[in-house]
Write a protein that holds these residues in place. Structure first.
Motif, PDB file in Angstrom:
ATOM      1  N   THR A  78      -3.555   6.198  41.873  1.00 28.24           N
ATOM      2  CA  THR A  78      -3.678   6.321  43.358  1.00 28.24           C
ATOM      3  C   THR A  78      -4.099   7.869  43.738  1.00 28.24           C
ATOM      4  N   VAL A  79      -4.548   7.904  44.834  1.00 29.79           N
ATOM      5  CA  VAL A  79      -5.311   9.041  45.050  1.00 29.79           C
ATOM      6  C   VAL A  79      -4.377   9.853  45.961  1.00 29.79           C
ATOM      7  N   GLU A  83      -7.197  15.452  46.025  1.00 31.97           N
ATOM      8  CA  GLU A  83      -7.927  14.390  45.849  1.00 31.97           C
ATOM      9  C   GLU A  83      -9.041  14.146  45.111  1.00 31.97           C
ATOM     10  N   LYS A  84      -9.943  15.363  44.829  1.00 34.07           N
ATOM     11  CA  LYS A  84     -10.790  15.070  44.086  1.00 34.07           C
ATOM     12  C   LYS A  84     -10.706  14.803  42.486  1.00 34.07           C
ATOM     13  N   TYR A 119      -8.260  12.951  41.275  1.00 32.74           N
ATOM     14  CA  TYR A 119      -7.893  11.252  41.340  1.00 32.74           C
ATOM     15  C   TYR A 119      -9.159  10.404  41.589  1.00 32.74           C
ATOM     16  N   GLU A 120     -10.079  10.933  42.558  1.00 33.76           N
ATOM     17  CA  GLU A 120     -11.144  10.228  42.873  1.00 33.76           C
ATOM     18  C   GLU A 120     -12.131  10.187  41.527  1.00 33.76           C
ATOM     19  N   ARG A 133     -10.665   7.767  39.066  1.00 35.71           N
ATOM     20  CA  ARG A 133     -10.907   6.322  39.611  1.00 35.71           C
ATOM     21  C   ARG A 133     -12.450   6.125  39.486  1.00 35.71           C
ATOM     22  N   TYR A 134     -13.238   6.754  39.731  1.00 34.99           N
ATOM     23  CA  TYR A 134     -14.774   6.664  39.765  1.00 34.99           C
ATOM     24  C   TYR A 134     -15.210   5.909  38.445  1.00 34.99           C
ATOM     25  N   TYR A 152     -19.251  14.814  40.243  1.00 37.08           N
ATOM     26  CA  TYR A 152     -18.439  15.653  40.575  1.00 37.08           C
ATOM     27  C   TYR A 152     -18.626  17.140  39.869  1.00 37.08           C
TER      28      TYR A 152
END
Length: 322
Positions: free
Chosen positions: A52-53, A57-58, A60-61, A64-65, A132
């Motif tokens: 989960t984010v 946040e970056k 975790y994003e 998940r990406y 990223y």
């Protein structure tokens, strides 16, 4: 390049693989497409729920990406299939299956970096570092690798602790300098060196590609409590499909398009890498891959109907187009 040495290194089957496979095919039909689709959905749902984010946040994003970018999910599916073959359930194997995909995704993120294979696309979308930045891509890979082992330890239920420890050790060994990393190091060292022989190439890919596939098959069986005899059969199966998978990858890099592969085609030649097609040619490479697949099937077909998914996955390896 003479392939005799390579063929001698392959395990001898107890019966003619072709005849066994023919009899098995007549005995029952198996819808591999449906099986893979169903298992892929199960894995995707579990992966989506695994991260989960939260703050920051970056990272975790970024994790998940790449983790949720699709793909065949072959490693987690092999883990689930081997667990069910060995008398276990998909439920007890799912945390390990997810962890294997986290580790595989980490390897792809790092493999695509400019200092490694330097690719802009993976699974049909921009690579992690293109979205990223290199710094976050490196950290996203590191985070996935570390979290994978935590995920096995915390989320595996109704399995004796010693089996969970065995799986953690098996997966760690497969990825460390004893496995994937060893293959990656030699792969980089031998770029642009045309004098590499087939034994060295086999070592590279048995580690870079085969080690994690082998761990995927064996970890599911270990969780289910497979005995030594079954684990040996599955080891032989996994080593054969692992090498076959890489041979076909090398072939597809020559014959496939970027759209079909979801990544840049023709990269091996541009990077001056020695591949199986460069040593043997396309047709001989396909023949060697098929021989490996036949040997893999011969190991598990005597195990009965529960081995059907593993047999079908082995066939898929040589039939796939990406």
């Amino acid at each position: 390049m003479d392939t005799q040495v390579f063929e001698q290194a392959l395990p001898n089957s107890q019966a003619d693989a072709g005849q066994i496979i023919e009899r098995q095919t007549k005995k029952a039909t198996f819808d591999l497409k449906t099986y893979l689709s169903q298992k892929r959905i199960e894995v995707e749902v579990a992966l989506d729920a695994s991260i989960t984010v939260v703050y920051p946040e970056k990272i975790y994003e970024a994790m998940r990406y790449s983790l949720l970018a699709g793909g065949k999910r072959l490693r987690p599916i092999l883990c689930l299939a081997s667990c069910e073959l060995s008398g276990g359930t998909a439920e007890i194997a799912m945390p390990t299956a997810c962890a294997l995909e986290m580790i595989h995704t980490m390897s792809l993120i790092h493999d695509d970096l400019p200092s490694m294979d330097n690719d802009d696309y993976r699974r049909g979308q921009l690579t992690n570092h293109k979205v990223y930045g290199e710094n976050i891509a490196i950290l996203a890979g590191d985070a996935l690798l570390a979290y994978a082992f935590e995920f096995i330890a915390l989320h595996t239920k109704r399995v004796p602790c010693e089996r969970v420890l065995q799986v953690i050790a098996k997966v760690g060994h497969a990825f460390a300098a004893t496995g994937v990393i060893a293959g990656q190091v030699l792969d980089l060292e031998f770029e642009g060196q045309p004098n590499i022989n087939v034994e060295t190439l086999q070592f590279i890919h048995a580690h870079k590609t085969g080690a994690l596939l082998e761990a995927s098959v064996l970890s599911g069986a270990i969780l289910a409590g497979a005995n030594k005899e079954l684990l040996q059969k599955l080891t032989n199966y996994a080593r054969n499909i692992g090498l076959a998978f890489q041979i076909i990858d090398d072939v597809l890099d020559v014959t496939g398009t970027s759209e079909e592969l979801g990544k840049t085609a023709g990269k091996d030649e541009k990077a001056q890498k020695v591949t199986y097609p460069s040593l043997w040619g396309i047709e001989e490479s396909k023949r060697q891959a098929q021989k490996l697949v036949d040997e893999a099937k011969a190991e598990v077909i005597p195990l009965g109907e529960k081995a059907t998914p593993l047999c079908a996955i082995a066939s898929y390896i040589t039939a796939r187009t990406n």
